[in-house]
Enzyme design. Sequence first.
Site, short mmCIF file in Angstrom:
data_model
loop_
_atom_site.label_atom_id
_atom_site.label_comp_id
_atom_site.label_asym_id
_atom_site.label_seq_id
_atom_site.Cartn_x
_atom_site.Cartn_y
_atom_site.Cartn_z
N GLY A 1 28.34 6.36 44.79
CA GLY A 1 27.24 6.04 43.88
C GLY A 1 26.63 7.32 43.36
O GLY A 1 26.83 8.40 43.95
N GLN B 1 19.89 12.53 40.19
CA GLN B 1 20.66 13.56 40.89
C GLN B 1 21.29 14.57 39.93
O GLN B 1 21.67 15.67 40.35
CB GLN B 1 21.77 12.92 41.74
CG GLN B 1 21.21 12.14 42.93
CD GLN B 1 22.31 11.44 43.68
OE1 GLN B 1 22.77 10.38 43.28
NE2 GLN B 1 22.77 12.03 44.76
N CYS C 1 24.48 11.48 51.42
CA CYS C 1 23.99 11.63 50.05
C CYS C 1 24.57 12.91 49.47
O CYS C 1 24.56 13.95 50.13
CB CYS C 1 22.47 11.69 50.04
SG CYS C 1 21.77 11.85 48.39
N LEU C 2 25.05 12.83 48.24
CA LEU C 2 25.61 14.01 47.58
C LEU C 2 24.54 15.09 47.39
O LEU C 2 24.87 16.27 47.24
CB LEU C 2 26.23 13.63 46.24
CG LEU C 2 27.44 12.69 46.33
CD1 LEU C 2 27.86 12.20 44.95
CD2 LEU C 2 28.62 13.39 47.03
N HIS D 1 20.10 2.62 47.94
CA HIS D 1 20.05 4.09 48.06
C HIS D 1 19.85 4.72 46.67
O HIS D 1 19.01 5.62 46.50
CB HIS D 1 21.35 4.55 48.72
CG HIS D 1 21.56 6.04 48.80
ND1 HIS D 1 21.63 6.72 49.99
CD2 HIS D 1 21.77 6.98 47.83
CE1 HIS D 1 21.83 8.02 49.74
NE2 HIS D 1 21.93 8.19 48.44
N GLU D 2 20.60 4.23 45.68
CA GLU D 2 20.48 4.79 44.31
C GLU D 2 19.13 4.45 43.69
O GLU D 2 18.54 5.27 42.98
CB GLU D 2 21.60 4.28 43.41
CG GLU D 2 23.03 4.52 43.88
CD GLU D 2 23.30 5.90 44.41
OE1 GLU D 2 22.61 6.84 44.01
OE2 GLU D 2 24.21 6.02 45.25
N HIS E 1 16.58 6.85 44.72
CA HIS E 1 16.63 8.10 43.95
C HIS E 1 15.78 7.99 42.69
O HIS E 1 15.10 8.94 42.30
CB HIS E 1 18.07 8.44 43.53
CG HIS E 1 18.89 9.14 44.58
ND1 HIS E 1 18.53 10.35 45.12
CD2 HIS E 1 20.07 8.80 45.16
CE1 HIS E 1 19.46 10.74 46.00
NE2 HIS E 1 20.41 9.81 46.05
O1 GNR Z 1 28.71 8.87 48.40
C1 GNR Z 1 27.76 8.31 48.96
N1 GNR Z 1 27.99 7.61 50.10
C2 GNR Z 1 27.05 6.78 50.69
C3 GNR Z 1 27.32 6.31 51.97
C4 GNR Z 1 26.44 5.47 52.60
C5 GNR Z 1 25.29 5.09 51.96
C6 GNR Z 1 24.99 5.56 50.70
C7 GNR Z 1 25.86 6.40 50.06
S1 GNR Z 1 25.51 6.96 48.46
C8 GNR Z 1 26.40 8.47 48.43
C9 GNR Z 1 26.37 9.09 47.04
C10 GNR Z 1 24.94 9.43 46.68
O2 GNR Z 1 24.34 10.35 47.14
N2 GNR Z 1 24.35 8.62 45.86
O3 GNR Z 1 23.05 8.83 45.55
NI NI Z 2 22.17 9.88 47.23
#
Ligand code: GNR
Ligand code: NI
Length: 171
Positions: free
Chosen positions: A46, A51, A91-92, A133-134, A137
């Site tokens: 995601g 980001q 999270c990236l 999660h997104e 952000h």
């Molecule tokens: O790549 C991602 N893997 C992930 C794994 C478990 C829960 C959420 C994520 S999102 C993350 C990519 C990211 O940082 N998206 O904002």
């Molecule tokens: Ni993230």
Amino acid sequence: MAKLKILEFPDPRLRTRAAPVETVDDALRTLIDDMFETMYEAPGIGLAATQVDVHRRLLVADVSSEKNEPYVLINPEILEKDGVAVSEEGCLSVPGYYEEVERAEHIRVRFLDRDGNEVEMEAEGLLAVCIQHEMDHLEGKLFVDYLSEAKRGRIRKRLLRDRRHQAADVA
Ligand code: GNR
Ligand code: NI
């Protein structure tokens, strides 16, 4: 297509609350394509516009193993949440750290797709986790905010130290 630079914690720009997308046009679709390229190359499941330093309510996701189920959510809203599920998140923008986070198990979400059409969708499992999660952000929130202040502080310190060392080319 272009790969975009991903902001990393504790960059204060990750704390920006994104504004609604006003028009779904070709410029936005170019950004969406670039976000997918950035997400797939990272690789990640995601990516929120926040980001890549674009403070608009837009996210992309693909949790499939074949990487052939892309989702685009513009101005997403959660209509319903059900149940609780704990899973390990990464999270990236917080590279190298994985911690357990509690989320709703099942969600119903409304958004605009890449053509500007309103869509309602249900999600569970990893897709539900990823969308939540997104959407965090887009509010300027990171998964590390659910951890203790001590743990978040340690992650922050290590990331800053690693980056200093990278910049100085120290092993
Ligand atoms: O790549 C991602 N893997 C992930 C794994 C478990 C829960 C959420 C994520 S999102 C993350 C990519 C990211 O940082 N998206 O904002
Ligand atoms: Ni993230």
